[in-house]
Design a protein around this motif. Structure first.
Motif, mmCIF file in Angstrom:
data_model
loop_
_atom_site.group_PDB
_atom_site.id
_atom_site.type_symbol
_atom_site.label_atom_id
_atom_site.label_comp_id
_atom_site.label_asym_id
_atom_site.label_seq_id
_atom_site.Cartn_x
_atom_site.Cartn_y
_atom_site.Cartn_z
ATOM 1 N N ALA A 1 -48.820 -12.317 -27.426
ATOM 2 C CA ALA A 1 -48.211 -13.588 -27.825
ATOM 3 C C ALA A 1 -46.732 -13.430 -28.129
ATOM 4 N N LEU A 2 -46.357 -12.328 -28.717
ATOM 5 C CA LEU A 2 -44.945 -12.115 -29.050
ATOM 6 C C LEU A 2 -44.096 -11.968 -27.793
ATOM 7 N N PHE A 3 -44.586 -11.271 -26.801
ATOM 8 C CA PHE A 3 -43.839 -11.147 -25.549
ATOM 9 C C PHE A 3 -43.706 -12.517 -24.871
ATOM 10 N N ILE A 4 -44.780 -13.307 -24.868
ATOM 11 C CA ILE A 4 -44.731 -14.615 -24.234
ATOM 12 C C ILE A 4 -43.853 -15.587 -25.028
ATOM 13 N N ALA A 5 -43.710 -15.348 -26.334
ATOM 14 C CA ALA A 5 -42.851 -16.204 -27.152
ATOM 15 C C ALA A 5 -41.388 -16.121 -26.744
ATOM 16 N N THR A 6 -41.047 -15.157 -25.898
ATOM 17 C CA THR A 6 -39.660 -15.046 -25.433
ATOM 18 C C THR A 6 -39.339 -16.020 -24.306
ATOM 19 N N VAL A 7 -40.283 -16.875 -23.911
ATOM 20 C CA VAL A 7 -40.050 -17.833 -22.826
ATOM 21 C C VAL A 7 -38.780 -18.668 -23.038
ATOM 22 N N PRO A 8 -38.507 -19.208 -24.268
ATOM 23 C CA PRO A 8 -37.272 -19.979 -24.437
ATOM 24 C C PRO A 8 -36.010 -19.167 -24.148
ATOM 25 N N LEU A 9 -36.073 -17.860 -24.375
ATOM 26 C CA LEU A 9 -34.891 -17.023 -24.153
ATOM 27 C C LEU A 9 -34.623 -16.873 -22.661
ATOM 28 N N TRP A 10 -35.679 -16.695 -21.865
ATOM 29 C CA TRP A 10 -35.493 -16.616 -20.413
ATOM 30 C C TRP A 10 -35.045 -17.966 -19.871
ATOM 31 N N SER A 11 -35.455 -19.040 -20.541
ATOM 32 C CA SER A 11 -35.002 -20.361 -20.124
ATOM 33 C C SER A 11 -33.490 -20.496 -20.287
ATOM 34 N N LEU B 1 -46.066 -8.541 -18.802
ATOM 35 C CA LEU B 1 -45.809 -9.762 -19.552
ATOM 36 C C LEU B 1 -44.415 -10.338 -19.334
ATOM 37 N N LEU B 2 -43.410 -9.484 -19.214
ATOM 38 C CA LEU B 2 -42.058 -10.014 -19.052
ATOM 39 C C LEU B 2 -41.904 -10.790 -17.737
ATOM 40 N N PRO B 3 -42.364 -10.272 -16.594
ATOM 41 C CA PRO B 3 -42.333 -11.098 -15.373
ATOM 42 C C PRO B 3 -43.205 -12.343 -15.485
ATOM 43 N N ALA B 4 -44.335 -12.240 -16.199
ATOM 44 C CA ALA B 4 -45.194 -13.413 -16.379
ATOM 45 C C ALA B 4 -44.451 -14.517 -17.123
ATOM 46 N N ALA B 5 -43.719 -14.142 -18.179
ATOM 47 C CA ALA B 5 -42.946 -15.128 -18.929
ATOM 48 C C ALA B 5 -41.849 -15.741 -18.067
ATOM 49 N N MET B 6 -41.183 -14.914 -17.271
ATOM 50 C CA MET B 6 -40.115 -15.425 -16.402
ATOM 51 C C MET B 6 -40.673 -16.382 -15.352
ATOM 52 N N CYS B 7 -41.833 -16.051 -14.790
ATOM 53 C CA CYS B 7 -42.444 -16.933 -13.793
ATOM 54 C C CYS B 7 -42.866 -18.244 -14.427
#
Length: 319
Positions: free
Chosen positions: A101-111, A155-161
């Motif tokens: 969950a913490l890795f996915i919480a970085t979605v706003p940052l990649w945005s 997880l990091l590519p998953a969040a970026m996708c």
């Protein structure tokens, strides 16, 4: 979805639903993985949710999708559900649900980074959030073993996708659009499960895994999204997207309480840095009035078009 949204009434109930349900979906995935392989679990989840939404679209007599919208829905569905959420389930074979969950919480940052690449300059507060978030990811990664680093690499590519898929989402196709996205994403996940050999052994139909799957479909992919639609129609963006910095905390605590996941110094420090980073980014983004704002954070939300409040306004549901 409109009738469900209207049933929420005020703000407190839908806010609690988005916080609690999206904060515990990672826990539910962990329980689901005890009975099924990651791609199989995700495929059944999104094929089921997609079929339910498609049935709702039929009941509402929504128009059929054009060939162009089917192609767009397939692309978005692969990015959001096959790579994004499929990656989450796969990563939980290597890392704890709270860490996921913490890795996915970085979605706003990649945005923010995607906005910058698209020609929209980031503000100083957004850049501060990005650097704080990256520091949180670094702290988390430092506390992971070799297998954990594999999970982080997924997880990091998953969040970026997820960010990219949200940007490409066609929000004008009613309920049938997200239904098609989930059906397409679930089909690709089923193919991936077959290629990975997950169908070689049948899933274990343990009650815990079955209930977890039902929770992911009904609560994680349908009810919470309806609550989120209500919030975006009747509240400001800061409150509507507040789940982005609440859900990772709930996920970490739920993992510790129900799965005995350790609250190490790396986890606590990473949690603090990422939550502060997301809060900084969202508050900075919500200040100026603009035509659109991105609804970031949890991988069930999509980009939101800000409109005058009405019973049918809000985001195009992706799940």
């Amino acid at each position: 979805m409109r009738s469900v949204s209207l049933a929420f009434g005020g703000t407190a109930v839908p806010l609690a639903v988005t916080w609690l349900v999206w904060g515990t979906t990672y826990l539910a995935i962990a329980f689901g993985l005890r009975g099924a392989e990651p791609f199989t679990l995700s495929a059944v989840r999104f094929l089921t949710a997609g079929a339910l939404l498609w049935g709702l679209a039929e009941r509402r007599h929504e128009p059929r999708l054009t060939a162009l919208r089917w192609r767009r829905a397939t692309l978005v569905g692969v990015l959001l559900f096959s790579v994004g959420m499929g990656g989450v389930a796969l990563a939980e074979e290597y890392v704890d649900s709270g860490t996921t969950a913490l890795f996915i919480a970085t979605v706003p940052l990649w945005s923010v980074l995607l906005n910058t690449a698209g020609g929209r300059p980031a503000r100083s507060g957004e850049w501060a959030g990005v650097w704080l978030g990256l520091a949180g990811v670094a702290v988390l990664s430092a506390g992971l073993g070799r297998g954990g680093l594999t999970g982080a690499a997924i997880l990091l590519p998953a969040a970026m996708c997820w960010v990219l898929g949200s940007r490409l989402d066609d929000r004008s196709a009613g309920v049938r659009g997200p239904a098609a996205q989930m059906l397409a994403g679930g089909t690709v996940l089923a193919v991936a499960a077959a290629v990975r050999g997950e169908f070689a052994s049948p899933p274990q139909l343990a009650w815990g895994a079955v209930l977890a799957l039902a929770y992911l479909v009904v609560f994680g992919s349908l009810l919470a999204m309806a609550a989120y639609r209500h919030l975006t129609a009747h509240t400001g963006p800061a409150l509507a997207t507040s789940y982005a910095f609440v859900t990772p905390v709930i996920a970490v605590l739920a993992g510790a309480l129900f799965l005995d996941e350790p609250l190490t110094l790396h986890v606590l420090a990473g949690t603090a840095l990422i939550v502060v980073a997301v809060v900084t980014t969202l508050l900075t983004r919500s200040r100026p009035a603009g035509p659109t704002t991105t609804a970031p954070g949890h991988p069930e939300a999509v980009r939101v078009r800000r409109r005058p409040a009405s019973p049918t306004s809000g985001p195009h549901a992706s799940s």
